[in-house]
Design an enzyme around this catalytic site. Structure first.
Site, mmCIF file in Angstrom:
data_model
loop_
_atom_site.group_PDB
_atom_site.id
_atom_site.type_symbol
_atom_site.label_atom_id
_atom_site.label_comp_id
_atom_site.label_asym_id
_atom_site.label_seq_id
_atom_site.Cartn_x
_atom_site.Cartn_y
_atom_site.Cartn_z
ATOM 1 N N GLN A 294 -5.247 -43.424 109.062
ATOM 2 C CA GLN A 294 -6.181 -44.164 108.533
ATOM 3 C C GLN A 294 -7.078 -43.536 107.418
ATOM 4 O O GLN A 294 -7.660 -43.749 105.975
ATOM 5 C CB GLN A 294 -6.627 -45.108 108.536
ATOM 6 C CG GLN A 294 -7.800 -46.155 107.956
ATOM 7 C CD GLN A 294 -7.672 -46.838 108.665
ATOM 8 O OE1 GLN A 294 -7.435 -48.265 109.818
ATOM 9 N NE2 GLN A 294 -9.528 -47.279 109.075
ATOM 10 N N SER B 203 -34.018 -33.524 79.479
ATOM 11 C CA SER B 203 -35.279 -33.075 80.851
ATOM 12 C C SER B 203 -36.131 -34.462 80.438
ATOM 13 O O SER B 203 -36.626 -35.332 79.589
ATOM 14 C CB SER B 203 -35.249 -32.395 80.878
ATOM 15 O OG SER B 203 -37.070 -32.210 81.734
ATOM 16 N N TYR C 281 3.270 -42.723 114.210
ATOM 17 C CA TYR C 281 2.020 -43.105 114.343
ATOM 18 C C TYR C 281 0.809 -43.139 114.478
ATOM 19 O O TYR C 281 0.711 -43.070 116.180
ATOM 20 C CB TYR C 281 2.404 -45.171 113.708
ATOM 21 C CG TYR C 281 0.610 -45.170 112.827
ATOM 22 C CD1 TYR C 281 0.265 -45.269 112.098
ATOM 23 C CD2 TYR C 281 -0.088 -46.274 113.831
ATOM 24 C CE1 TYR C 281 -0.065 -45.409 111.362
ATOM 25 C CE2 TYR C 281 -1.424 -46.337 113.085
ATOM 26 C CZ TYR C 281 -1.442 -46.437 111.872
ATOM 27 O OH TYR C 281 -2.920 -46.577 111.552
ATOM 28 N N HIS D 265 -16.236 -8.214 85.715
ATOM 29 C CA HIS D 265 -17.634 -7.081 86.658
ATOM 30 C C HIS D 265 -19.114 -8.260 86.265
ATOM 31 O O HIS D 265 -20.050 -7.635 85.697
ATOM 32 C CB HIS D 265 -17.950 -6.803 87.288
ATOM 33 C CG HIS D 265 -17.313 -5.919 88.244
ATOM 34 N ND1 HIS D 265 -16.671 -5.190 89.191
ATOM 35 C CD2 HIS D 265 -16.317 -4.775 87.621
ATOM 36 C CE1 HIS D 265 -16.012 -5.185 89.823
ATOM 37 N NE2 HIS D 265 -15.516 -4.007 88.284
ATOM 38 N N LYS E 266 -6.510 -41.752 103.584
ATOM 39 C CA LYS E 266 -6.257 -43.038 102.460
ATOM 40 C C LYS E 266 -7.888 -42.795 102.137
ATOM 41 O O LYS E 266 -7.290 -42.284 100.284
ATOM 42 C CB LYS E 266 -6.488 -44.497 102.756
ATOM 43 C CG LYS E 266 -6.389 -44.799 101.539
ATOM 44 C CD LYS E 266 -6.101 -46.495 101.966
ATOM 45 C CE LYS E 266 -4.794 -46.950 103.030
ATOM 46 N NZ LYS E 266 -5.368 -47.851 103.668
ATOM 47 N N ASN F 176 -29.040 -30.155 78.349
ATOM 48 C CA ASN F 176 -28.723 -29.606 79.778
ATOM 49 C C ASN F 176 -27.033 -30.029 79.924
ATOM 50 O O ASN F 176 -26.715 -30.930 79.279
ATOM 51 C CB ASN F 176 -29.086 -30.104 80.531
ATOM 52 C CG ASN F 176 -30.546 -29.582 80.650
ATOM 53 O OD1 ASN F 176 -30.967 -28.825 80.607
ATOM 54 N ND2 ASN F 176 -31.037 -31.061 81.597
#
Length: 455
Positions: free
Chosen positions: A323, A278, A318, A156, A326, A286
Site C-alpha cells: 500500500q 523578493s 500479498y 571542473h 502507491k 529569481n
C-alpha cells in the site's frame, strides 16, 4: 456501507486510521481506472456464466457514471470505505442490486489494485514521454538556431576548450532521448494485464484472462499469477527509477542555466515572466522555477528509493506493505510531468546573449587547438603539449574553432538529424500504443476514455 471484508466484529478505530492512512484519498485519483477495469471484468464474467447480459449492461452504465464522477472529482471515498474498490462495489450494489454483489467474483483487491495502477501509470507514462519528445524537439530547434554561437566548454567548471551553444542544447536533447528508452522499457512492463491473478494464486473458475487483457488494450498478459503480485512495488520502483533519469537530466540543465544566467556570466537570460521576486530586495528576479527543477529531481529519486526499500525483503504473496508504494508512484509521475512542462516553457523562452558568450573566451581556451596544430605540422603530441604549456595564451577565432571540429557529434557537426529521427520514432511508437489502447477502451465502453485528469 460495509467493508468488503466485513466480519462479525468492530475494527479498532486507531488501527483502522493507521492501516487506511491516506489511501482512500489517493484512490480519488485512481477510481476512474478501477471503474474501467471493472467493466472489463464484468464483461468477462458474463462469458463464464457468472453475470447475465442484463447484469453487465446495468453494471456498465453505473460504472461509466462512476468513471465520469471520478474524472470530475465528484466521486466520494470515505475513510471507512478504505479504498475506491469498496466505495465502487457498495455503489454498484446500491444501484443495481444483486449484480453488484457478484462483480468481485474471481478477483481480489490485490489484482484489482494492480490493474488500476497499471492502467493509470500506462497512460501517464505515455503522456510523460510525449512531453519529453516535445522538450527534446525544442532543444534541437534551439541547437540549430545557435549551432555556430560559441560557448566556452568547461571541465571542473574552468574554461577548457571551444564549444557551442548548439552542442549544449543538443546534449540535453540526446540525454532526454536516452532517458526515454528507460521509461519505454518500464512502460512495456506496465502494459501487461494482471487481472485474474486474484490473491496471487488464481481461482477455481475458468476465468478468461486473455479476454480481459484484450478488453483493456494491454499489449500482453502477465502469465504467472504469483509473479503478478510479487511485481507490485518492484514495478513502481522501476518506473520511478526511469523517471529519476529524466529528473536528473532536467536538474543538471536547470543547474547549468542558473550558473550561466548569473550576471557574472550572462550567457543566457530568463525573461521576467519566468522569475519571481523578493519581499525585501526590490531589484531581485529569481530563477525559482530552475531552482525547484533542481530540488524536485532529488524528490523523484527519493520516491524510487522509498518503493525499493518497502518491498526489498518482503515474502512472496500479498503484504499490506505494498500500500505504501502507491503514493510515491503518484507523486513521481505528477512531479516529472510538471518538470517537463516547466522545462518546455524555459527552453522556448530563454534568451541567448551571443556577445557575452564570445566574451567568455579567454586566450588560453585555444591552447589544445594550438597543440594539435603543431601535431599537424609533424610534432609529437607530448612535445607539442609541453611547448604550449609554457605559454598557453594563444590567439584564436571562436567561430572558426567550432567549425574545425567536424567529427560526428562535435560542435562543427552536431548531427541534429539523428536526434530528430529519434524524436519522430518515439512519437510514432507512442501514437501506435495510444491508438491500440484508445480503440480497446472505445470498444469496451462505447466512448473515448482518459484515466489521468488534466493538471
Amino acid at each position: 456501507m460495509a467493508k468488503l471484508w466485513q466480519k462479525d466484529y468492530s475494527f479498532d478505530e486507531t488501527i483502522e486510521r493507521f492501516t487506511v492512512g491516506n489511501d482512500y484519498e489517493l484512490d480519488r485519483e485512481l477510481a476512474a481506472a478501477d471503474a474501467i477495469g471493472s467493466i472489463a471484468h464484468a464483461t468477462m464474467l458474463k462469458t463464464i456464466g457468472i453475470l447475465s447480459t442484463d447484469d453487465v449492461g446495468r453494471l456498465t452504465s453505473e460504472l461509466i457514471a462512476v468513471y465520469e464522477d471520478a474524472m470530475t472529482g465528484r466521486f466520494t471515498i470515505l475513510r471507512q470505505d478504505e479504498d475506491c474498490h469498496t466505495a465502487i462495489e457498495n455503489r454498484l450494489t446500491e444501484a443495481v442490486g444483486e449484480a453488484g454483489k457478484r462483480i468481485h467474483t474471481g478477483r481480489s483487491r490485490n489484482d484489482q489494485v494492480i490493474t488500476m495502477i497499471r492502467l493509470y501509470a500506462r497512460e501517464y507514462l505515455i503522456r510523460i514521454l510525449e512531453r519529453l519528445a516535445e522538450v527534446a524537439g525544442l532543444l534541437l530547434e534551439r541547437a540549430e538556431e545557435n549551432a555556430s554561437v560559441p560557448m566556452a566548454g568547461r571541465t571542473h567548471m574552468q574554461p577548457a576548450m571551444p564549444s557551442s551553444v548548439g552542442l549544449f542544447f543538443a546534449a540535453f536533447a540526446e540525454q532526454l532521448l536516452d532517458d526515454a528508452r528507460l521509461v519505454e522499457t518500464t512502460l512495456e512492463l506496465c502494459d501487461r494485464c494482471p487481472l485474474g491473478s486474484a490473491a496471487s494464486y488464481g481461482v477455481p473458475l475458468p476465468l478468461d484472462r486473455e479476454l480481459t487483457s484484450r478488453l483493456l488494450g494491454f499489449a500482453e498478459l502477465q502469465n504467472n499469477v504469483l509473479a503478478v503480485n510479487n511485481s507490485r512495488g518492484k514495478l513502481e520502483a522501476a518506473i520511478l527509477d526511469a523517471l529519476d533519469h529524466i529528473a536528473m537530466t532536467l536538474g543538471k540543465f536547470a543547474q547549468d542555466l542558473i550558473v550561466f544566467s548569473l550576471p557574472e556570466f550572462g550567457y543566457f537570460r530568463l525573461p521576467d515572466e519566468l522569475c519571481s521576486g523578493s519581499s525585501i530586495m526590490p531589484q531581485k528576479k529569481n530563477p525559482d522555477g530552475l531552482e525547484l527543477l533542481r530540488a524536485r529531481s532529488a524528490a523523484v529519486s527519493s520516491y524510487a528509493t522509498h518503493c525499493r526499500s518497502v518491498v526489498r525483503s518482503l515474502p512472496s504473496g500479498y503484504n499490506r506493505d505494498f500500500q505504501d508504494t502507491k503514493e510515491p508512484l503518484l507523486r513521481g509521475l505528477a512531479t516529472v510531468d510538471t518538470m517537463l512542462r516547466v522545462a518546455s516553457i524555459t527552453v522556448e523562452k530563454m534568451q541567448v546573449d551571443t556577445d557575452k558568450l564570445i566574451a567568455g573566451f579567454d586566450s588560453e581556451i585555444f591552447a589544445t587547438d594550438a597543440v594539435l596544430d603543431k601535431v599537424g605540422k609533424g610534432a609529437s603530441f607530448r612535445d607539442a603539449y609541453r611547448e604550449v604549456a609554457k605559454n598557453p595564451a594563444v590567439t584564436g577565432d571562436a567561430v572558426e574553432a567550432i567549425a574545425r571540429r567536424t567529427s560526428v557529434g562535435a560542435p562543427g557537426n552536431l548531427g541534429l538529424d539523428v536526434g530528430r529521427r529519434k524524436v519522430a520514432a518515439l512519437r510514432a511508437r507512442l501514437a501506435e500504443r495510444d491508438r491500440r489502447i484508445s480503440n480497446a477502451f472505445r470498444a469496451l465502453t462505447g466512448r473515448d476514455v482518459s484515466l489521468v485528469r488534466s493538471n
